[in-house]
Design an enzyme around this catalytic site. Structure first.
Site, PDB file in Angstrom:
ATOM      1  N   HIS A  46       1.632   2.431  -3.423  1.00  0.00           N
ATOM      2  CA  HIS A  46       0.632   3.351  -3.975  1.00  0.00           C
ATOM      3  C   HIS A  46       0.853   4.763  -3.430  1.00  0.00           C
ATOM      4  O   HIS A  46       0.724   5.755  -4.152  1.00  0.00           O
ATOM      5  CB  HIS A  46      -0.776   2.905  -3.580  1.00  0.00           C
ATOM      6  CG  HIS A  46      -1.305   1.745  -4.345  1.00  0.00           C
ATOM      7  ND1 HIS A  46      -1.351   1.705  -5.724  1.00  0.00           N
ATOM      8  CD2 HIS A  46      -1.867   0.572  -3.919  1.00  0.00           C
ATOM      9  CE1 HIS A  46      -1.895   0.559  -6.117  1.00  0.00           C
ATOM     10  NE2 HIS A  46      -2.208  -0.142  -5.046  1.00  0.00           N
ATOM     11  N   GLU A 102       0.819  -1.214   0.000  1.00  0.00           N
ATOM     12  CA  GLU A 102       0.000   0.000   0.000  1.00  0.00           C
ATOM     13  C   GLU A 102       0.849   1.259   0.000  1.00  0.00           C
ATOM     14  O   GLU A 102       0.464   2.281  -0.580  1.00  0.00           O
ATOM     15  CB  GLU A 102      -0.964  -0.012   1.189  1.00  0.00           C
ATOM     16  CG  GLU A 102      -2.002  -1.128   1.131  1.00  0.00           C
ATOM     17  CD  GLU A 102      -2.797  -1.160  -0.167  1.00  0.00           C
ATOM     18  OE1 GLU A 102      -2.964  -0.090  -0.805  1.00  0.00           O
ATOM     19  OE2 GLU A 102      -3.246  -2.249  -0.560  1.00  0.00           O
TER      20      GLU A 102
END
Length: 718
Positions: free
Chosen positions: A511, A508
């Site tokens: 991202h 994550e």
């Protein structure tokens, strides 16, 4: 994953106000970080509505302590009103259309609407209650109509078209932006006849309604589809800390006993530990058949409406339409890569199944392997093959140490960035932490929020999104967040992560840096606003730094003694890293193919039963294999039916090709160095969607990616 928008239609509309893609899931608002209950009221748009003015906080970080439940509806209404007026001023401009007076002007519209939808749809996935559900039900149809009024406006499209026809006068990011705008308008139906535009509006309205209902039903299932265990003996196999967490969950829900809640995937984490086979079966079936009654008819209706919309736009199927602006371009390319990998994965999965069946016999049982048995006995096989006990591994992965000495350490080594805790910034929940991130020269890069723990009202899974996008045009810096769903331990206990959770944390943040490192002019091209079959590339590439030897040595330390993980134990962890990849690949491919098949139906196709469709779709591709179900089945497949990944779940595999190839390229050129990090940042992460995406990769690696590194990464070849 990169969080996706309520509907593609609303996403397209809000692109005109520099929106990020948002999720479809609903959530609960809170006046402060203590989650105080609120009551929805139709409040007037007054000056005390914090959504109506830019935030005075650094980089316009949202004022989470100022938002009231009654703020959202009036802010949406005011935002749409002002956006409409701004669009009208552009459309009715008597001057000949130019890039500046039309396209750049569009980029600068919709400030209130942009701010409101970012806050609302982000919080709706993080803190859910009936207030947000009520607002979503009211506002989604209006946002959809707002989109139609923009994208189906003949005068506005005429201006866009005129600029596009003279695009040879543009270059660089300006050229990319007009191409993106033109394609968005055409794909939204700008070239349709008046009659067909009316039908498009009707289809969009119906889709918005059904997609919202689907997402709300999925969210409701997280609250309703729980298992209350009264007899502690049934939890045999779980650790005492895990049992304490279940007891705490039951107490928080006002119940007596032990409460098991679902995660968003079909296979549930507790299945690997529970000895009681009846409870395993109950847990698996509760997961696999959730929302069946409520969402089955909605799934069918959504698939049929999407097929009708595709036909109206001149495409044979929704998959053909959906892939038209992606890197894959055509369904045949997607089916090609999925069907090529499926038999290889199934062969490996069946070898794994044979090992598991042997373990069942060894355990003195005479039943045939079922889906609810796989995780439990696979864990036994893993322990036997690698002499690995997960309970001995987790103490070396304490959450805060993994975060600071693992993730933050790796990012500093690779990019030179540093992290400073910002306890002065308001957050949406007491468990959320905020950081300011600095470049190696000391300049401030942006703000990052981290929301680690699972809780009632928070949607399942893990994701990243933005509250503010980077833009030189608007002089904004990024404000981004990551959300995970790590079970919160009992009071006073440490948060010990599984190795999968460690990988998810790194994923994550991949991202997050994609959004944080953006260096583009226009918000519509910034950060993660790329094709969905590219956006998962930076996140998956970032996962591999979690197993870099230098990084592991810095964070894999016992939470009590501080001793590093023993070399022998670490070797077992790394050796076991590709264990059970046949299962993992098959369950993923089954979901990806299911998504494609639902969206490969032509308009007018009659479907009467979801379960039958699923079975036939999987059999068609040779993946109707009893012991392994799709990672997501149709009725809770939010990527496909509630978000922006319809005919797009394949993207995780597509981008893993890029990720594995990129990591192999870095390792061949020195590994964890700032030289590698800077080149990757300059050529890929900073570019957003400001240039051709494949060209960005070629600029980094010097060639297109190959599948060789992927097959090795998944352990399918040696």
């Amino acid at each position: 994953m990169r969080k996706t928008l309520i509907t593609t239609a609303v996403s397209a509309a809000l692109m005109l106000s520099a929106c990020s893609e948002q999720a479809t899931d609903t959530a609960k608002a809170s006046k402060n970080t203590a989650e105080a209950p609120t009551t929805m009221t139709k409040a007037p748009a007054t000056a005390d509505n914090a959504l109506l003015v830019p935030s005075p906080l650094q980089y316009m970080a949202p004022q989470f302590d100022k938002f009231k439940a009654g703020d959202f509806l009036p802010a949406f209404e005011q935002g749409m009103k002002e956006h409409k007026a701004e669009i009208a001023a552009i459309t009715n401009n008597a001057d000949a259309p130019t890039f500046d007076n039309t396209v750049v002007a569009l980029e600068n519209t919709g400030a209130i609407l942009d701010r409101t939808q970012r806050v609302f749809f982000n919080l709706s996935g993080l803190i859910s209650d009936d207030n947000f559900i009520s607002v979503e039900e009211q506002i989604v149809p209006k946002l959809t109509a707002h989109m139609d009024n923009i994208y189906l406006d003949e005068k506005l499209f005429a201006r866009i078209q005129a600029i596009y026809k003279n695009k040879a006068t543009l270059k660089g990011e300006d050229l990319r932006l007009i191409e993106v705008y033109y394609e968005r308008f055409v794909r939204a139906g700008a070239e349709l006849s008046a009659e067909d535009k009316a039908q498009m509006r009707e289809l969009n309205g119906e889709l918005a309604k059904f997609e919202t209902s689907f997402s709300q039903n999925v969210l409701k299932s997280f609250k309703d589809d729980m298992i209350l265990v009264e007899d502690k003996a049934m939890l045999d196999g779980l650790s005492e800390s895990a049992i304490a967490s279940l007891a705490a969950a039951a107490k928080a829900a006002g119940k007596t006993g032990y409460l098991i809640t679902l995660v968003n995937t079909t296979t549930q984490p507790l299945l690997s530990s529970l000895k009681n086979r009846d409870l395993r079966q109950k847990l698996w079936e509760t997961s696999a058949y959730r929302a069946m009654d409520t969402n089955s008819p909605i799934n069918i209706k959504i698939a049929q409406l999407r097929a009708e919309k595709a036909k109206l736009l001149g495409y044979p199927t929704w998959a053909a339409y959906s892939l038209g602006d992606q890197m894959a371009k055509k369904p045949e390319a997607v089916y090609g890569i999925l069907d090529d990998l499926a038999p290889k994965a199934l062969v490996k999965a069946k070898v794994e199944a044979a090992d598991i069946q042997a373990e069942i016999v060894k355990d003195g049982k005479d039943f045939t392997l079922e889906p609810w048995d796989w995780a439990y006995y696979a864990e036994k096989v893993r322990a036997a093959k690698y002499d690995l006990d997960d309970s001995l591994v987790k103490p070396y992965f304490e959450m805060n140490t993994v975060l600071t000495d693992g993730l933050f350490f790796a990012m500093e080594k690779l990019y030179g960035i540093t992290f400073k805790s910002r306890t002065d910034l308001p957050v949406w929940h007491k468990d959320v932490t905020a950081y300011e991130i600095f470049n190696k020269d000391g300049s401030s890069l942006g703000l990052f929020y981290l929301d680690m723990y699972a809780r009632p009202g928070k949607r399942g899974g893990a994701w990243m999104d933005e509250y503010v996008s980077q833009s030189f045009l608007q002089n904004t810096k990024p404000v981004v967040y990551n959300a995970l769903n790590v079970p919160k331990p009992a009071e006073g206990q440490p948060t010990l992560l599984t190795f999968d959770e460690v990988s998810t944390l790194f994923h994550e943040f991949g991202h997050a840096i994609h959004g944080l490192y953006s260096q583009v002019n226009y918000p519509s091209l910034a950060g993660t606003k790329t094709a969905r079959d590219f956006v998962e590339f930076p996140s998956q590439a970032n996962e591999d730094w979690s197993i870099d030897p230098a990084v592991l040595a810095n964070y894999a330390k016992h939470y009590q003694t501080g001793e590093p993980i023993p070399a022998e134990l670490l070797a077992k962890v790394l050796k076991a890293h590709t264990f059970n990849q046949g299962f993992g690949t098959v369950e993923y491919l089954a979901a990806a193919l299911l998504d494609m098949e639902w969206h490969s139906i032509p308009a007018g196709t009659e479907i009467t039963d979801v379960a039958t469709f699923e079975k036939q779709a999987l059999a068609k591709h040779g993946l109707d294999y009893g012991p392994i179900a799709p990672r997501y089945k149709t009725t809770y497949f939010s990527h496909s039916f509630g978000g922006g990944y319809s005919a797009g779940y394949y993207a995780y595999l597509w981008t893993e090709v890029f990720a594995a190839d990129a990591f192999a390229h870095m390792m061949a050129n020195g590994g964890l160095t700032q030289e590698n990090g800077q080149k990757y940042r300059d050529t890929v992460l900073s570019k957003g969607n400001s240039q051709d995406l494949m060209q960005s990769y070629i600029d980094f690696a010097g060639k297109k990616p190959s599948t060789d590194a992927l097959l090795k990464r998944r352990g399918l070849v040696h």
